[in-house]
Design an enzyme around this catalytic site. Structure first.
Site, PDB file in Angstrom:
ATOM      1  N   HIS A  59      -4.868   9.886  -1.163  1.00 41.07           N
ATOM      2  CA  HIS A  59      -5.088  11.086  -0.338  1.00 41.07           C
ATOM      3  C   HIS A  59      -4.793  12.264  -1.269  1.00 41.07           C
ATOM      4  O   HIS A  59      -3.643  12.610  -1.501  1.00 41.07           O
ATOM      5  CB  HIS A  59      -4.109  11.116   0.845  1.00 41.07           C
ATOM      6  N   ASP A  71      -9.440  10.309   0.067  1.00 41.07           N
ATOM      7  CA  ASP A  71     -10.045  11.555   0.517  1.00 41.07           C
ATOM      8  C   ASP A  71      -9.534  12.669  -0.390  1.00 41.07           C
ATOM      9  O   ASP A  71      -8.468  12.549  -0.978  1.00 41.07           O
ATOM     10  CB  ASP A  71      -9.826  11.846   2.016  1.00 41.07           C
ATOM     11  N   ASN A 109       0.853  -1.194   0.000  1.00 38.68           N
ATOM     12  CA  ASN A 109       0.000   0.000   0.000  1.00 38.68           C
ATOM     13  C   ASN A 109       0.891   1.247   0.000  1.00 38.68           C
ATOM     14  O   ASN A 109       1.888   1.294   0.716  1.00 38.68           O
ATOM     15  CB  ASN A 109      -0.850  -0.054   1.285  1.00 38.68           C
TER      16      ASN A 109
HETATM   17  C1  GLA Z   1      -1.311   6.857   5.765  1.00 38.12           C
HETATM   18  C2  GLA Z   1      -1.595   5.557   6.478  1.00 38.12           C
HETATM   19  C3  GLA Z   1      -2.927   5.537   7.147  1.00 38.12           C
HETATM   20  C4  GLA Z   1      -3.243   6.845   7.812  1.00 38.12           C
HETATM   21  C5  GLA Z   1      -3.150   7.922   6.770  1.00 38.12           C
HETATM   22  C6  GLA Z   1      -3.647   9.260   7.238  1.00 38.12           C
HETATM   23  O1  GLA Z   1      -1.775   6.925   4.537  1.00 38.12           O
HETATM   24  O2  GLA Z   1      -1.529   4.443   5.636  1.00 38.12           O
HETATM   25  O3  GLA Z   1      -2.955   4.514   8.096  1.00 38.12           O
HETATM   26  O4  GLA Z   1      -2.369   7.039   8.874  1.00 38.12           O
HETATM   27  O5  GLA Z   1      -1.793   7.997   6.385  1.00 38.12           O
HETATM   28  O6  GLA Z   1      -3.100   9.644   8.429  1.00 38.12           O
END
Ligand code: GLA
Length: 381
Positions: A269, A301, A233
């Site tokens: 994100h 998001d 990921n």
């Molecule tokens: C990263 C992590 C998530 C979360 C996000 C937002 O992307 O993978 O677990 O902590 O940041 O804080």
């Protein structure tokens, strides 16, 4: 030792029996949670009635219709990151179960919380989330086994050799994946291993073992639950760019070594002012899928700077819809998870002070245009 400790159970009992006055004994890395949901947040204040954005959002009265049901018609999982603490808010819990088909524990399965002390596992909060998901016919995405962040200090203090590191990674992964065998469909086995300069990230794991920690973690996870799908990921890898190229090369190398890697998680994100090209996202998904990997959107998001204006919310809605469209139209991708239920439960304003309004619902659980746009995308095909 694997246990749901008595103190956790006591904390849990106190938490729910006291109207949430006592928080459970898990530290929340974000300060949101029960307190914030008393509508005292800046986000809530912003949505309190006078701002144009609020008037706009409220005037529309967009009904919540159940994204999970609409998505299921396309064999798409629509998931959400959930904070255990917030499940005590009935509205929040009700939205989680009626809108979403997959639950990702937002923090509770990260090393810092689930393995806070050498040899001692704190599984209570993860267990509660899994139980909640099961009782609402939701799948669970395990998040995340190996990550350089939210890693307790004892790990770097006690591990100084490759052997010790690989032994610990094996123990950590086998214990947790084994505990949840048959209950967790997908695991983010490793998180954010590529750095922003497109090399392997310089972490304790990489320094001591090169990429061996990855093969070890994936193999241990596969051994502990052969049915779970195992993912790498990362963020900023949604479109074709130098970082996703590096991730692609890493995936190829791991697959060539026979590592049981089944998919990549594209976090997504996004910043409304810096959105990736959707055609590039599509091509990127296609190239990972061509390796035989699944491609999931894992932490979606779309944040915006400053107060949300109707125009900004409209652009945000288009961006959400565009990504849903790409996922629906692209082979190999059948899962989207948003990183939080509502703008009152979002990491964004906690970490980037001038940003917010990143999710599908506002701080009062009202559906935004983004929600309506996703519904539209899932309804009018
Ligand atoms: C990263 C992590 C998530 C979360 C996000 C937002 O992307 O993978 O677990 O902590 O940041 O804080």
């Amino acid at each position: 030792m694997v246990h749901a400790s008595f103190t956790s159970m006591l904390a849990f009992f106190l938490f729910f029996s006291s109207g949430c006055a006592t928080a459970p004994k898990v530290e929340d890395p974000y300060s949101f949670g029960v307190e914030l949901m008393a509508d005292s947040s800046p986000e809530s204040a912003q949505n309190e009635g006078s701002s144009p954005a609020t008037a706009h959002t409220a005037a529309q009265e967009i009904p919540l219709v159940g994204l999970r049901g609409l998505a299921a018609a396309y064999h798409l999982d629509f998931g959400v990151a959930v904070a255990f603490k917030a499940l005590s808010i009935s509205k929040y819990a009700q939205i989680v179960s009626s809108e979403f088909s997959t639950l990702t524990p937002e923090n509770e399965m990260k090393w810092q919380y689930i393995h806070p002390v050498a040899g001692s596992y704190e599984l209570f909060f993860g267990d509660q989330l899994v139980q909640f998901a099961q009782s609402h016919q939701m799948k669970v995405r395990g998040h995340t086994l190996v990550w350089h962040n939210q890693l307790p200090r004892w790990v770097s203090e006690s591990v100084t050799t490759e052997d010790a590191l690989l032994k610990l990674v094996t123990e950590h992964v086998s214990t947790i994946v084994g505990h949840y065998r048959g209950k967790i469909a997908k695991w983010d086995v490793a998180n954010e291993v590529i750095d922003d300069a497109q090399g392997m990230r310089d972490t304790l794991f990489y320094r001591l073992s090169g990429t061996e920690f990855l093969s070890t973690a994936f193999r241990a996870a596969h051994e502990a639950d052969a049915d779970a799908l195992l993912y790498l990921n990362d963020y900023s890898v949604e479109a074709i760019n130098p970082k996703s190229n590096r991730l692609y090369e890493l995936c190829k190398a791991l697959l060539a070594q026979g590592v049981p890697l089944h998919g990549v998680g594209l976090q997504a994100h996004w910043d409304l002012d810096d959105l990736p090209s959707m055609s590039s996202v599509r091509k990127n998904i296609e190239r990972f899928a061509a390796l035989g990997l699944k491609v999931d959107i894992t932490e979606l998001d779309i944040r915006m700077k400053g107060a949300p204006t109707p125009e900004r919310l409209r652009v945000q809605a288009e961006a959400y819809a565009a990504l849903v469209r790409v996922v629906l139209d692209t082979e190999g991708s059948d899962s989207i998870t948003v990183w939080g239920v509502d703008d009152g439960h979002s990491w964004v304003p906690q970490w980037m002070s001038s940003y917010g309004s990143a999710l599908l619902l506002d701080g009062k659980y009202r559906a935004k245009q983004a929600y309506a746009a996703v519904v539209g995308e899932l309804s009018n095909r």
